[in-house]
Design an enzyme around this catalytic site. Structure first.
Site, PDB file in Angstrom:
ATOM      1  N   ALA A 319      23.589 -63.902  22.878  1.00 51.65           N
ATOM      2  CA  ALA A 319      24.363 -63.336  23.985  1.00 51.65           C
ATOM      3  C   ALA A 319      24.479 -64.335  25.120  1.00 51.65           C
ATOM      4  O   ALA A 319      23.537 -65.092  25.396  1.00 51.65           O
ATOM      5  CB  ALA A 319      23.699 -62.053  24.476  1.00 51.65           C
ATOM      6  N   PRO A 320      25.632 -64.382  25.794  1.00 51.23           N
ATOM      7  CA  PRO A 320      25.800 -65.302  26.916  1.00 51.23           C
ATOM      8  C   PRO A 320      24.883 -64.938  28.079  1.00 51.23           C
ATOM      9  O   PRO A 320      24.488 -63.785  28.232  1.00 51.23           O
ATOM     10  CB  PRO A 320      27.277 -65.130  27.289  1.00 51.23           C
ATOM     11  CG  PRO A 320      27.652 -63.785  26.774  1.00 51.23           C
ATOM     12  CD  PRO A 320      26.844 -63.576  25.547  1.00 51.23           C
ATOM     13  N   ILE A 322      21.561 -66.321  30.943  1.00 52.08           N
ATOM     14  CA  ILE A 322      20.246 -66.948  30.942  1.00 52.08           C
ATOM     15  C   ILE A 322      19.338 -66.220  29.951  1.00 52.08           C
ATOM     16  O   ILE A 322      19.246 -65.001  29.963  1.00 52.08           O
ATOM     17  CB  ILE A 322      19.631 -66.894  32.362  1.00 52.08           C
ATOM     18  CG1 ILE A 322      20.526 -67.641  33.350  1.00 52.08           C
ATOM     19  CG2 ILE A 322      18.227 -67.490  32.368  1.00 52.08           C
ATOM     20  CD1 ILE A 322      20.111 -67.476  34.800  1.00 52.08           C
ATOM     21  N   LYS A 323      18.682 -66.967  29.091  1.00 52.76           N
ATOM     22  CA  LYS A 323      17.818 -66.346  28.087  1.00 52.76           C
ATOM     23  C   LYS A 323      16.654 -65.641  28.753  1.00 52.76           C
ATOM     24  O   LYS A 323      16.076 -66.113  29.731  1.00 52.76           O
ATOM     25  CB  LYS A 323      17.308 -67.395  27.104  1.00 52.76           C
ATOM     26  CG  LYS A 323      18.393 -67.956  26.189  1.00 52.76           C
ATOM     27  CD  LYS A 323      17.813 -68.928  25.169  1.00 52.76           C
ATOM     28  CE  LYS A 323      18.908 -69.451  24.242  1.00 52.76           C
ATOM     29  NZ  LYS A 323      18.365 -70.402  23.233  1.00 52.76           N
ATOM     30  N   ASP A 375      21.649 -46.690  28.961  1.00 55.49           N
ATOM     31  CA  ASP A 375      20.959 -45.958  27.903  1.00 55.49           C
ATOM     32  C   ASP A 375      20.677 -46.936  26.763  1.00 55.49           C
ATOM     33  O   ASP A 375      21.495 -47.798  26.437  1.00 55.49           O
ATOM     34  CB  ASP A 375      21.839 -44.807  27.405  1.00 55.49           C
ATOM     35  CG  ASP A 375      21.091 -43.870  26.471  1.00 55.49           C
ATOM     36  OD1 ASP A 375      19.845 -43.909  26.468  1.00 55.49           O
ATOM     37  OD2 ASP A 375      21.757 -43.094  25.763  1.00 55.49           O
TER      38      ASP A 375
END
Length: 584
Positions: A319-320, A322-323, A375
């Site tokens: 996913a784009p 910051i990790k 959620d």
């Protein structure tokens, strides 16, 4: 009925009896929502919501134990469960809620086999039959109204039919407000109101401190939402707070960022079909979630993912953004969710454990999310196709969470993961936002923090990367590993340095306990973005003051429950406004 073994029949009947008992208890908790609303018992409403969520697991556990008691045979034999599944499918063939009963069977099986052996021959990966697509006129869950006599008379009839035990504060005023709103927007170009038809669901939707009357306007073949949020003034009077009449606003009311409704839905699938007509962009899984059947929502989501995989060919990627230090997050570009896996080891300076992280996510699922927390659905042994994973993602997962992976030539099985709606991280959104968008985002960011705090939730780590921006422009919190109840925090004023040595010290010279929070340090969240910082300090500088937080804690401890409006406050009707009702 095809002959099946007596043991399989007993198991199937035991599970179905368990489902029916669960559904009855679920409905009884739900039916109490009306009295809780009328008596303004807000704490009781919150406790009922938690109890209803916990009920499912309790019933499944009980049924697993009962299954063991109805046979002397080994309940770990898969052939026995295949036979029980076939029998169960026959037992529920004419059941009004067969699809939710299937999910209950799946849950019992997964509890027995610890989420292994997931296959359609063992459980209901696919539904046992195709849902009925009934035309609108066949619904028995709504009442139709006509404006033949006048729009005012029609609205008055609707409010009278939904009379609560607590009287209306001023029905005449509310009718005027509703009619004025309808004529100003959805009916502005209507030549003849007498041709208007409205369908209102018979059951009221309860959540937080509001009751929602939900319906639709049928106008020249077009379906338009018509929702009346009703509030209790706390002094023995109910009033209509506003009118919701467009798809986006209706979608926000049924958002994935809000707690589940309490609504008397004896046949949930019919309610989902009705709601789909006013929110056509919402998936069935989201609608089942919104009306409280989140376990079946998980089933519908899983089926939808499988269907999407057959008609798409893009690959899962990291996913784009910051990790994360705690989670590894990946997504499928063509599908609007993210998948989150807890890492085997957390990056410094994180000190939480896997157990604590799981507890935080459970806490969120049972909390009032007030439109500001996503959620999250929890899955075990989620099966993906290996050829749909990018090599970069495979390498990432093998590095940070190898204990969670089972990989072969065809499949990637993840033992434990969370699924959330995909949003654009706030820090990335601000990189391309103009000045007006930045100010709007900062207003939303501050509002999100305040509304969560009012619901007794402190985000803990309030970095911009931990918040996302929805397609409606709302800012939502989605990183839960450091959140906690607000009342557990100790908000302090930052001590002033008394010496040069203290002022130049590279670490705090004063004692800091684990629960201590210094609101003045929140300014650090905006390092590198002076425009965002200026906007935030103009709009929400009160969040820097420890007294703001302590006052909020005092209100929560005194039992005060804040209102959480899923619509703009400026849309609320002015309750002092009142003129005589003029009917046509």
């Amino acid at each position: 009925m095809t002959n099946h073994s007596p043991t399989a029949r007993r198991i199937a009947k035991t599970i179905l009896n368990g489902f029916n008992a669960y559904f009855a208890d679920y409905q009884n908790i739900t039916l109490g929502a009306k009295a809780r609303f009328e008596t303004a018992s807000w704490q009781a409403a919150h406790e009922a919501n938690k109890a209803r969520i916990d009920l499912y697991k309790t019933k499944v556990t009980q049924v697993v134990e009962l299954v063991h008691s109805v046979t002397s045979k080994d309940t770990n034999r898969l052939e026995l469960w295949r036979d029980a599944r076939a029998t169960y499918a026959q037992l529920i063939a004419n059941h009004n809620n067969y699809e939710i009963a299937e999910t209950f069977f799946n849950s019992v099986f997964c509890s027995q086999f610890h989420h292994a052996n997931i296959h359609d021959s063992n459980i209901f990966v696919k539904p046992s039959r195709t849902p009925e697509d009934k035309p609108l006129r066949d619904y028995s869950i709504y009442i139709s109204y006509s404006a033949r006599d006048s729009l005012e008379y029609m609205i008055e009839d609707i409010l009278k039919d939904f009379r609560f035990s607590t009287p209306w504060e001023n029905m005449e005023r509310d009718v005027i407000h509703i009619c004025d709103s309808l004529r100003n927007a959805p009916l502005a170009n209507l030549d003849n109101e007498k041709h208007l038809r409205v369908d209102m669901l018979e059951s009221v939707f309860y959540r937080n401190k509001a009751a929602y009357l939900v319906g639709r306007i049928i106008l020249n073949g077009e379906v338009i939402p018509m929702i009346f949020p009703c509030l209790n003034n706390g002094r023995g009077g109910i009033f209509v707070d506003t009118l919701i009449y467009n798809n986006d606003s209706a979608s926000i009311i049924f958002s994935f960022t809000r707690s589940y409704f309490m609504v008397d839905a004896p046949i949930p699938s019919r309610f989902v079909r009705f709601l789909s007509t006013i929110m056509p962009l919402k998936e069935k899984s989201e609608l089942y979630n919104s009306i409280g059947f989140h376990k079946h929502g998980k089933t519908e989501f899983y089926r939808h993912v499988l269907a999407h995989m057959k008609v798409s060919n893009d690959k899962f990627v990291i996913a784009p953004g910051i990790k994360g230090m705690v989670m590894s997050v990946f997504t499928l570009p063509s599908y609007p969710v993210v998948f989150k896996i807890i890492k085997d080891e957390f990056d410094e300076p994180k000190t939480v454990t896997k157990k604590i992280v799981k507890e935080k996510y459970k806490f969120v699922s049972r909390s009032d999310r007030v439109g500001r927390m996503a959620d999250t659905q929890e899955y075990s042994f989620f099966i993906f196709y290996r050829n749909r994973f990018s090599e970069e993602l495979i390498k990432e997962l093998q590095e940070v969470a190898p204990s969670q992976l089972i990989i072969d030539d065809k499949r990637v099985i993840i033992k434990h993961l969370y699924v959330e709606r995909r949003m654009e991280p706030l820090n990335l959104y601000l990189q391309h936002a103009n000045e007006e968008q930045t100010w709007e985002a900062m207003e939303e960011y501050g509002n999100a923090i305040k509304q969560l705090a009012a619901a007794n939730i402190f985000p803990g780590d309030m970095l911009l990367k931990n918040f996302g921006v929805t397609r409606h422009g709302r800012v939502v919190f989605y990183d839960y590993d450091e959140l906690c109840p607000l009342t557990e925090c100790n908000f302090r004023k930052l001590p002033q340095a008394q010496t040069v040595e203290q002022e130049l010290a590279d670490r705090p010279w004063y004692t800091v306990a684990e629960a201590d929070v210094f609101p003045e340090e929140f300014r650090l969240f905006f390092s590198g973005n002076p425009t965002a910082r200026a906007a935030f300090e103009k709009l929400h500088s009160d969040l820097y003051n420890y007294r703001f937080w302590k006052l909020l804690q005092d209100r929560i401890r005194a039992g005060h429950v804040e209102s959480a409006f899923p619509y703009r406050r400026k849309w609320r009707f002015h309750r002092r406004s009142h003129t005589r009702l003029q009917t046509k």
